[in-house]
Design an enzyme around this catalytic site. Sequence first.
Site, PDB file in Angstrom:
ATOM      1  N   ALA A 176       0.861  -1.179   0.000  1.00 35.30           N
ATOM      2  CA  ALA A 176       0.000   0.000   0.000  1.00 35.30           C
ATOM      3  C   ALA A 176       0.902   1.234   0.000  1.00 35.30           C
ATOM      4  O   ALA A 176       2.069   1.173   0.421  1.00 35.30           O
ATOM      5  CB  ALA A 176      -0.893  -0.015   1.236  1.00 35.30           C
ATOM      6  N   GLY A 232       0.705  -4.936   1.036  1.00 35.19           N
ATOM      7  CA  GLY A 232      -0.471  -5.073   0.180  1.00 35.19           C
ATOM      8  C   GLY A 232      -0.200  -5.850  -1.106  1.00 35.19           C
ATOM      9  O   GLY A 232      -1.130  -6.393  -1.703  1.00 35.19           O
ATOM     10  N   GLU A 256      -0.505  -9.363  -0.090  1.00 38.24           N
ATOM     11  CA  GLU A 256      -1.944  -9.551   0.184  1.00 38.24           C
ATOM     12  C   GLU A 256      -2.742  -9.661  -1.116  1.00 38.24           C
ATOM     13  O   GLU A 256      -3.696 -10.432  -1.202  1.00 38.24           O
ATOM     14  CB  GLU A 256      -2.442  -8.396   1.058  1.00 38.24           C
TER      15      GLU A 256
HETATM   16  N1  CAA Z   1       4.521   3.206  -1.070  1.00 37.14           N
HETATM   17  C1  CAA Z   1       4.866   4.324  -1.707  1.00 37.14           C
HETATM   18  N2  CAA Z   1       5.931   4.425  -2.507  1.00 37.14           N
HETATM   19  C2  CAA Z   1       6.687   3.336  -2.655  1.00 37.14           C
HETATM   20  C3  CAA Z   1       6.400   2.128  -2.016  1.00 37.14           C
HETATM   21  C4  CAA Z   1       5.246   2.084  -1.203  1.00 37.14           C
HETATM   22  N3  CAA Z   1       4.853   0.962  -0.575  1.00 37.14           N
HETATM   23  N4  CAA Z   1       7.340   1.210  -2.344  1.00 37.14           N
HETATM   24  C5  CAA Z   1       8.201   1.851  -3.164  1.00 37.14           C
HETATM   25  N5  CAA Z   1       7.821   3.122  -3.363  1.00 37.14           N
HETATM   26  C6  CAA Z   1       8.464   4.145  -4.165  1.00 37.14           C
HETATM   27  C7  CAA Z   1       9.671   4.723  -3.463  1.00 37.14           C
HETATM   28  O1  CAA Z   1       9.277   5.733  -2.556  1.00 37.14           O
HETATM   29  C8  CAA Z   1      10.460   5.248  -4.624  1.00 37.14           C
HETATM   30  O2  CAA Z   1       9.902   6.473  -5.044  1.00 37.14           O
HETATM   31  P1  CAA Z   1      10.865   7.743  -5.420  1.00 37.14           P
HETATM   32  O3  CAA Z   1      11.651   7.255  -6.603  1.00 37.14           O
HETATM   33  O4  CAA Z   1       9.898   8.825  -5.734  1.00 37.14           O
HETATM   34  O5  CAA Z   1      11.725   7.972  -4.233  1.00 37.14           O
HETATM   35  C9  CAA Z   1      10.198   4.248  -5.723  1.00 37.14           C
HETATM   36  O6  CAA Z   1       9.006   3.555  -5.340  1.00 37.14           O
HETATM   37  C10 CAA Z   1      11.306   3.235  -5.878  1.00 37.14           C
HETATM   38  O7  CAA Z   1      11.536   2.643  -4.599  1.00 37.14           O
HETATM   39  P2  CAA Z   1      12.990   2.539  -3.933  1.00 37.14           P
HETATM   40  O8  CAA Z   1      13.851   3.641  -4.384  1.00 37.14           O
HETATM   41  O9  CAA Z   1      12.777   2.382  -2.465  1.00 37.14           O
HETATM   42  O10 CAA Z   1      13.492   1.160  -4.596  1.00 37.14           O
HETATM   43  P3  CAA Z   1      14.530   0.116  -3.959  1.00 37.14           P
HETATM   44  O11 CAA Z   1      14.839  -0.852  -5.040  1.00 37.14           O
HETATM   45  O12 CAA Z   1      15.637   0.816  -3.295  1.00 37.14           O
HETATM   46  O13 CAA Z   1      13.709  -0.618  -2.811  1.00 37.14           O
HETATM   47  C11 CAA Z   1      11.800  -1.758  -1.878  1.00 37.14           C
HETATM   48  C12 CAA Z   1      12.607  -1.420  -3.153  1.00 37.14           C
HETATM   49  C13 CAA Z   1      12.632  -2.671  -0.977  1.00 37.14           C
HETATM   50  C14 CAA Z   1      10.529  -2.479  -2.333  1.00 37.14           C
HETATM   51  C15 CAA Z   1      11.456  -0.451  -1.141  1.00 37.14           C
HETATM   52  O14 CAA Z   1      10.870   0.461  -2.076  1.00 37.14           O
HETATM   53  C16 CAA Z   1      10.486  -0.636  -0.027  1.00 37.14           C
HETATM   54  O15 CAA Z   1      10.871  -1.094   1.040  1.00 37.14           O
HETATM   55  N6  CAA Z   1       9.202  -0.257  -0.235  1.00 37.14           N
HETATM   56  C17 CAA Z   1       8.185  -0.311   0.783  1.00 37.14           C
HETATM   57  C18 CAA Z   1       7.722  -1.753   1.012  1.00 37.14           C
HETATM   58  C19 CAA Z   1       6.719  -1.788   2.149  1.00 37.14           C
HETATM   59  O16 CAA Z   1       7.000  -1.491   3.283  1.00 37.14           O
HETATM   60  N7  CAA Z   1       5.471  -2.205   1.810  1.00 37.14           N
HETATM   61  C20 CAA Z   1       4.404  -2.336   2.782  1.00 37.14           C
HETATM   62  C21 CAA Z   1       3.576  -1.071   2.786  1.00 37.14           C
HETATM   63  S1  CAA Z   1       2.402  -1.073   4.101  1.00 37.14           S
HETATM   64  C22 CAA Z   1       1.089  -1.986   3.551  1.00 37.14           C
HETATM   65  O17 CAA Z   1       1.112  -2.542   2.466  1.00 37.14           O
HETATM   66  C23 CAA Z   1      -0.101  -2.025   4.478  1.00 37.14           C
HETATM   67  C24 CAA Z   1      -1.136  -3.007   4.137  1.00 37.14           C
HETATM   68  O18 CAA Z   1      -1.103  -4.183   4.498  1.00 37.14           O
HETATM   69  C25 CAA Z   1      -2.352  -2.596   3.417  1.00 37.14           C
END
Ligand code: CAA
Length: 258
Positions: free
Chosen positions: A63, A108, A111
Amino acid sequence: MGFVTYEQEGYVGIVTINRPKALNALNTEVLKDLETVLDSIDINETRAVIITGAGEKSFVAGADIGAMSKMTKEEGAAFGKFGNDIFLKLESLPIPTIAAVNGFALGGGNELAMSCDIRICSENAVFGQPEVGLGITPGFGGTQRLERLVGTGKAKEMIYSASNIKAAEAYRVGLVNAVYPLEELMPAAKKLANKIASNAPIAVRNCKRAITQGYMSDMPHAAEVEEKWFGECFETEDQREGMAAFLEKRKVEGFKNK
Ligand code: CAA
C-alpha cells in the site's frame, strides 16, 4: 484505466498493476482502477485471469506509504476496508485467478497475491509483510490469509519480524506453486491459464465456489456446499459431452460453457 491495464488473449484475461515509478504501490486510485477492471471482466468470455505488475522489478511493493503516513484512525480503518472489500471481490471472482509475481510482493502486494487462487513467481520475487516496521498491522488481509497459506507459526514469524523471504523460501513454505526465470514467468502463467481454460468452465467455476465457500465454513457445512456445486454441474451440455467423450473413447471437441 490509468493504473491498471487489461488485455484479453482468447479466454485468458491479463490484469497489470501499472504504476512502475512507485513499484506499483497501491493508493486509492490504483485500487479503484483495479475494482473497475475486475467489475468489467466478461465471465462468459474469460475462463482464467492472470494478475501481474508492470516492469521487471516489482509485482506490488505494498500500500502507498506516503498516502497512509498522515491518516487518522478513522481514515486508516476506512482505507483497510476499501482494500479488503476489493480483495474479497477478487478472491470471490467466479473464475480462477493466477498471481504472476514478478518481483517485490510486500505488504499489500503479498496480500494481493494471496487473494488470487494460485501464485507463481519469478526468481527475483521477494515476499513479506513489513508493516510492523512502519508501525501498523497488515491491513488488506495479511493477518488472515498468510496463516491459512503457510501455517500459523510461519505467518506469525513473517508478520512479527517483518522479515522478507525470497522466491525459493516462498516455494518451500507453499506460498507459491512454482518459481521461474523472469522471462519464463508470463509464458508459464499463460500456459497454466490456458490449461484451466480448456476444462469445462461451469465445472471449474463451481470448483472455485466450492473451495472458497467451503474454506470459510466448518466441515459439515463445507460438505453441503460441495454437494450443491457438484449437483449444479449435472444436466449441463459440458457434463453430458465430457462423460460421453470418455465413454465413447474420444476427445472432447471443446467445452461450450453451457
Ligand atoms: N509506497 C509508496 N511508494 C513506494 C512504495 C510504497 N509501498 N514502495 C516503493 N515506493 C516508491 C519509493 O518511494 C520510490 O519512489 P521515489 O523514486 O519517488 O523515491 C520508488 O518507489 C522506488 O523505490 P525505492 O527507491 O525504495 O526502490 P529500492 O529498489 O531501493 O527498494 C523496496 C525497493 C525494498 C521495495 C522499497 O521500495 C520498499 O521497502 N518499499 C516499501 C515496502 C513496504 O513497506 N510495503 C508495505 C507497505 S504497508 C502496507 O502494504 C499495508 C497493508 O497491508 C495494506
